[in-house]
Design an enzyme around this catalytic site. Structure first.
Site, PDB file in Angstrom:
ATOM      1  N   LEU A  80       0.851  -0.987  -0.151  1.00 46.41           N
ATOM      2  CA  LEU A  80       0.125   0.193   0.318  1.00 46.41           C
ATOM      3  C   LEU A  80       1.250   1.295  -0.018  1.00 46.41           C
ATOM      4  O   LEU A  80       0.349   2.219  -0.556  1.00 46.41           O
ATOM      5  CB  LEU A  80      -0.839   0.120   0.807  1.00 46.41           C
ATOM      6  N   GLY A  81       2.128   1.103   1.118  1.00 44.20           N
ATOM      7  CA  GLY A  81       2.669   2.317   0.334  1.00 44.20           C
ATOM      8  C   GLY A  81       3.857   1.927   0.825  1.00 44.20           C
ATOM      9  O   GLY A  81       4.514   1.645   2.146  1.00 44.20           O
ATOM     10  N   SER A  82       4.958   2.695   0.245  1.00 39.57           N
ATOM     11  CA  SER A  82       6.723   2.407   0.389  1.00 39.57           C
ATOM     12  C   SER A  82       7.709   3.353   0.709  1.00 39.57           C
ATOM     13  O   SER A  82       7.459   4.501   0.346  1.00 39.57           O
ATOM     14  CB  SER A  82       7.037   1.835  -0.988  1.00 39.57           C
ATOM     15  N   GLY A  83       8.611   3.389   1.462  1.00 38.83           N
ATOM     16  CA  GLY A  83       8.884   4.425   1.500  1.00 38.83           C
ATOM     17  C   GLY A  83      10.398   4.094   1.991  1.00 38.83           C
ATOM     18  O   GLY A  83      11.086   3.087   1.454  1.00 38.83           O
ATOM     19  N   GLY A 112      10.649   1.441   5.311  1.00 34.11           N
ATOM     20  CA  GLY A 112      10.098   0.310   5.129  1.00 34.11           C
ATOM     21  C   GLY A 112       8.554  -0.151   3.990  1.00 34.11           C
ATOM     22  O   GLY A 112       8.404   0.965   3.177  1.00 34.11           O
ATOM     23  N   LYS A 113       7.488   0.031   4.521  1.00 33.86           N
ATOM     24  CA  LYS A 113       6.533  -0.285   4.195  1.00 33.86           C
ATOM     25  C   LYS A 113       5.182  -0.769   4.608  1.00 33.86           C
ATOM     26  O   LYS A 113       5.459  -1.090   5.906  1.00 33.86           O
ATOM     27  CB  LYS A 113       7.139  -1.116   2.726  1.00 33.86           C
ATOM     28  N   VAL A 114       4.401  -0.408   3.937  1.00 33.00           N
ATOM     29  CA  VAL A 114       2.121  -1.208   4.581  1.00 33.00           C
ATOM     30  C   VAL A 114       1.774  -1.448   3.496  1.00 33.00           C
ATOM     31  O   VAL A 114       1.837  -1.417   2.439  1.00 33.00           O
ATOM     32  CB  VAL A 114       1.378   0.272   4.949  1.00 33.00           C
ATOM     33  N   ASP A 168       3.774  15.663  14.157  1.00 33.30           N
ATOM     34  CA  ASP A 168       3.633  15.514  12.269  1.00 33.30           C
ATOM     35  C   ASP A 168       2.854  15.628  12.065  1.00 33.30           C
ATOM     36  O   ASP A 168       1.735  14.677  11.336  1.00 33.30           O
ATOM     37  CB  ASP A 168       4.863  14.266  12.225  1.00 33.30           C
TER      38      ASP A 168
END
Length: 1089
Positions: free
Chosen positions: A599-602, A605-607, A818
């Site tokens: 779903l999301g990658s940084g 890490g990732k989700v 944040d």
């Protein structure tokens, strides 16, 4: 008797030579020989004058008035000159002094030297001798005596002098008048003749300033002119008004000059005489002289100036140095050039025909005006350098001429060796050594050799290499005027020797040495050198990799919790998350979790979308979001993820935060299992529904909004699963992984049992007043019914829920740090949930985050005390909440649109700059923003008060509906709530209850107490957010540190056997989802943590 006097005079003159000399010096004689004589009115009289040379008469009347005066010359046998003056009819006008004088004694400056006789002609009708008008003006110098010339025609007539005060005592002489010292003013002479009174017209006495010496100054604005220009010369007389001034100049004869007089009396008397000669020519060159004479005294003064007029302008250059100059290195030297020019010249310097660019510390030029047409220009070398050598040119030019002078400058440089190399001749064994040296003057090269290497440190071991040595050839040639190359060739080198090149000139010498190795030894040295170079490269590469690794930003959890605060309020002790206990009740078996798409990658890490089996009894199959690190994560990042897990277990459940559902920490990588939010982040949701919002508010026209940085017309082609815009990178890029990477997720069919969702229609205008609404309309605010689109009340609902969520975090002494729309997710039922999404966000490429040392900060959302003082508190979260409101009511706009985060931005924030009201916010909402943005943190409202303020803007039944949903959530078997209970003894967080109802009542009562304590107000200085710190170990940022032992790689899926065990349940759940019209593909594309 009248004729005897000349005869006796002539006879006396002839007696001796001495008498003759005396005779030449004697005055003429007058007959009658009397001092004065009275002549009757209308009678005739004659006067004779005798002299040895030509004589003439001076008498009272002017030539115009002397018609009845006749003068004739008579011959005399005695050799004398005789002149006779005859008056046929005497009148009062003939009264006066008659003088006979020699012609050659007449001058303009002096009184006549001659014989005098005074004639009176009494007239009963004319008592005073007639005078001209100028005679009635009596000029007196300061405090000097003067004569008022009221002379009578009869010497016996009595005369008195009167002024405004009466009779003025003064001595009187009938030949001159009254003599004395008189004050300024009018005076009248009065006489009585035979009982008849006569008065003169007034004599005006005027005092003029005069000195015994003349102070004369002459000035010429210029002494050099061109043809056609106007010559101007002035003479000034100071402190003297009785002056006669005469000009003498070349053009005087032609009357070319124009003279003017100006009298200046302040601060002192000054008479300025100006001579102007227009259209000057060469003939007007010469001396210009002014001569001043005091009118009342014999005082003279003269000044002169020489003027030269040229046909046209000119320039003359006179250097004080030659055309070839040398300067030593680092020497200070000046080059002076004298210039004569008119009109004034423009002087410049060139180097090698290019305009000289001055170095402020090393080379300067200046021009000094010495005299009117003389100038001096200097070129100054402060510290001469080798590159200062070249051709320098001074150029002087004016409108009529151009002159230049060029000289060459050589910087004398000591000898230095540029290069010393040896060339091999292959297998023949011969070697050539080349030595390149430079210097000015050109250096000489000398070769020396040392055959015993061990003794080369001793100068006695070196010998000069002669030119004619067998098997050795030396040669030398120059490359240019400052560089020379010498060569020495050895036919064969059988052993190692040392060769020295010595370069020297007048200023210094330098030598350099090298070793010539025999060919047999060279191959061994080559191999050793190659190994050494390779080793150095490897070491440098390792150092670079270590530096890059240390500079790489590390994942850090943003949330912080206060453990205690010192009595003085200046020291804070933070909860070390690693010291918090981890309750094994949160542990979830890995075989009960099936991972799906990313779903999301940084960067860290990732989700991942996942399906959990057995999380709750009511929902055996549940869609979840799983946080995990990348396989390349460092131990500190694994520790940070574990810290996040422990903080989430510590905080407990709340409707408006993303709740923890479980975790996998054993036998593999760390997985944090959280709630899955159907609609994704709030920014994306606002963007996607912007058109529907604008359609319900026609007073807000659809216009291109700069704050979004995109064209609404292109939205149909945009994928909303991508949170960042390609153009400006405002939001995170949720990169989707390959679908084959994980087993596709199996969706559930049933809806959430703890979100009581009712649907109803409502629509409110953009500007509204609070009204009562039906229960069904209120429930529509907390439902998934999108038929009416996004409305203003939806925005207020989001605002209220975020305030309640932050109120909960504040009650736990938790600072978010944040808070932004990108960290607020939207679940089914339009339930807002606060999270920290930093793990799955590529903050290194997100323009909302600014690099500060080893971390990235969301500067546009941060309070001033956080930016400038590194202070983070619940009240700094209030500031971020105000920014979040701006995002919501601008429908997902980027704060401070069009502004870059730079020094200008920081200065504006310091000076009190705040954003204007967004387009879709009411004045009440904007007032909330302004309160949140107060520069003094203590004056900002708490989240508890913010919740109450926003609650008052919502319909009256909204809070009841919200509280009911919240309470239903707490009563449900939602995993986040259920895991806080102990099933065996009905205890909840250390408190034992007799039954479930008592527990729920105590929980409900605790909600209000929790809200009242929400505003902690703590000021938390967090050292890990220093704008420019070096990356520190996580243990240094907290009071306590610990190391996590969970280090393992991320598994890409679960075992197939696990999936088969759950297959029957999954198929049933999918059918349930189809029944409620939810497309599983939409859930994947439009949703994330």
């Amino acid at each position: 008797m009248g004729t005897s006097h000349p005869a006796f005079l002539v006879l006396g003159c002839l007696l001796t030579g001495l008498s003759l000399i005396l005779c030449q010096l004697s005055l003429p004689s007058i007959l009658p020989n009397e001092n004065e004589k009275v002549v009757q009115l209308n009678s005739s009289f004659s006067l004779r004058c005798f002299g040895e040379s030509e004589v003439s008469w001076q008498y009272p009347m002017s030539e115009e008035e002397s018609s009845d005066v006749e003068i004739r010359n008579e011959e005399n046998n005695s050799g004398l000159f005789v002149t006779v003056l005859e008056v046929s009819s005497a009148s009062a006008a003939h009264t006066g002094l008659y003088t006979c004088y020699y012609n050659h004694t007449q001058t303009e400056e002096n009184e006549l030297e001659g014989r005098h006789i005074y004639i009176y002609v009494p007239d009963p009708d004319v008592a005073f001798v007639p005078l001209g008008m100028t005679d009635y003006l009596v000029i007196v110098e300061d405090d000097d005596s003067a004569i008022i010339p009221c002379r009578t025609t009869d010497p016996e007539t009595p005369v008195t002098l009167h002024n405004s005060e009466g009779v003025v005592p003064a001595s009187y002489d009938s030949r001159q008048g009254f003599n004395g010292t008189f004050t300024v003013g009018p005076y009248i002479c009065e006489a009585t003749v035979k009982g008849k009174k006569f008065q003169t017209i007034p004599f005006n006495v005027y005092a003029l300033k005069a000195t015994s010496e003349l102070d004369l100054e002459m000035e010429a604005l210029k002494t050099v002119y061109k043809s056609g220009e106007t010559i101007v010369v002035t003479c000034a007389v100071f402190n003297n008004e009785v002056v006669d001034l005469q000009w003498t100049y070349p053009g005087e004869v032609k009357g070319k000059g124009i003279t003017m007089l100006e009298e200046i009396k302040v601060p002192s008397i000054k008479l300025v005489y100006t001579l102007t000669v227009p259209e000057a020519t060469v003939k007007d060159s010469g001396d210009y002289e002014c001569a001043a004479r005091q009118a009342t005294r014999e005082v003279k003064e003269m000044k002169k100036v020489t003027i030269s007029v040229h046909e046209k302008g000119f320039i003359e250059i006179k250097p004080t140095f030659s055309q070839l100059e040398a300067v030593n290195l680092h020497e200070v030297k000046h080059f002076v050039v004298e210039v004569r020019a008119y009109p004034p010249p423009r002087i410049s310097w060139l180097k090698n025909n290019l305009t000289l660019i001055e170095n402020l510390t090393e080379i300067t030029t200046d021009v000094e005006k010495i005299q009117e047409i003389r100038y001096r220009s200097k070129l100054k070398l402060i510290r001469a350098k080798e590159e200062d050598s070249g051709h320098y040119t001074i150029v002087a030019q004016n409108e009529d001429a151009v002159k230049s002078y060029t000289f060459e400058l050589l910087t004398q440089v000591p000898s230095s060796i540029l290069d010393l190399v040896d060339d091999h001749h292959g297998s023949t064994g011969g070697q050539t050594v080349r030595c390149t040296a430079e210097g000015t003057p050109l250096p000489d090269i000398e070769w020396m050799i040392c055959k015993d290497i061990k003794k080369c440190n001793n100068e006695t071991s070196w010998t000069i290499l002669a030119n004619n040595v067998s098997n050795i050839i030396t040669e030398i040639h120059s490359r240019d005027r400052s560089t020379v190359e010498g060569r020495v060739t050895f036919a064969k080198v059988e052993e190692t020797i040392a060769v020295r090149c010595l370069a020297k000139n007048l200023l210094g010498a330098e030598n350099r040495e090298l070793k010539l190795v025999a060919p047999t030894l060279r191959s061994e040295l080559t191999v050793a050198a190659a190994v050494l170079v390779l080793l150095v490269i490897v070491i440098i590469s390792l150092i670079v990799l270590v530096v890059i690794w240390k500079q790489k930003p590390r994942y850090e959890i943003r949330w912080r919790v206060i453990e205690s605060i010192s009595p003085d309020g200046h020291e804070y002790i933070y909860v070390d998350p690693m010291q918090l206990p981890y309750d094994s009740r949160w542990e979830f078996p890995r075989d009960g979790l099936v991972l799906g798409r990313v779903l999301g990658s940084g960067a860290f890490g990732k989700v991942v979308e996942g399906t959990a089996y057995g999380l709750s009894r009511s929902q055996p199959v549940m869609k979840v979001a799983v946080k995990m690190l990348k396989p390349t994560a460092r131990s500190s990042e694994k520790q940070a993820l574990m810290s996040e897990l422990k903080i989430m277990t510590h905080l407990g459940p709340h409707l408006n935060i993303v709740n923890l559902l479980g975790a996998c920490t054993k036998s593999g990588p760390i997985y944090i299992i959280t709630e899955y939010c159907f609609y994704g982040d709030l920014v994306n949701y606002l963007h996607k529904n912007r058109d529907s919002f604008l359609s319900h508010h026609p007073e807000k026209p659809k216009k291109e909004l700069d704050i979004f940085g995109l064209n609404p017309a292109d939205e149909s082609t945009r994928s909303y699963v991508i949170l960042s815009f390609e153009n400006n990178g405002d939001y995170m890029d949720m990169k989707q992984a390959d679908t084959t990477q994980y087993v596709p997720m199996l969706e559930r069919k049933e809806v959430s049992k703890y979100s009581d969702i009712q649907r109803s229609l409502y629509d409110r205008p953009a500007s509204y007043k609070k009204k009562s609404m039906l229960d069904s309309e209120v429930k529509n605010l907390l439902s998934d019914d999108n038929s009416e689109g996004l409305t203003l009340l939806d925005l207020l609902s989001f605002t209220y829920q975020v305030a309640r969520g932050m109120e909960f975090l504040a009650s736990k002494n938790c600072v978010h740090r944040d808070l932004a729309a990108r960290n607020v997710l939207l679940a089914q039922g339009k339930i807002v949930k606060i999270c920290d999404f930093g793990l799955a966000r590529d903050i290194m490429h997100d323009s909302n985050y600014v690099s500060k040392g080893s971390t990235f900060l969301p500067v546009k959302w941060m309070a001033p005390e956080s930016i400038f003082d590194n202070l983070y508190t619940t009240l700094s979260d209030v500031w971020s909440y105000g920014i979040l409101l701006w995002e919501i009511f601008s429908l997902g706009g980027t704060p401070y649109p069009g502004m870059m985060v730079d020094s200008t931005f920081y200065n504006k924030i310091k000076s009190g700059y705040r954003m204007a009201k967004p387009d879709h916010a009411t004045s009440e909402v904007y007032e909330i923003m302004v309160k949140c943005w107060n520069s003094e943190p203590e004056k900002r409202p708490s989240f508890y008060h913010l919740s109450e303020i926003v609650e008052n803007l919502l319909p009256g039944q909204y809070k009841k509906s919200y509280e009911k949903i919240h309470l239903d959530f707490l009563k449900s078997d939602h995993p986040a709530v259920a895991r806080m209970r102990v099933d065996s003894d009905n205890a909840y967080i250390g408190v034992t209850y007799k039954n479930e109802e008592d527990k729920l009542k105590d929980w409900e009562g605790g909600l209000d107490e929790q809200r009242l304590s929400a505003d902690s107000g703590y000021i938390i200085p967090l050292p890990d957010i220093d704008p420019v710190p070096e990356e520190e170990d996580l243990g240094k940022r907290n009071r306590h540190s610990s190391q996590t032992s969970e280090e393992s790689a991320i598994e890409t899926g679960s075992s197939s056997s696990t999936f088969i065990k759950r297959e029957d349940e999954t198929i049933e759940d999918i059918d349930m989802m189809d029944d409620i019209g939810i497309d599983s593909s939409d859930l994947v594309e439009d949703s994330f943590l």
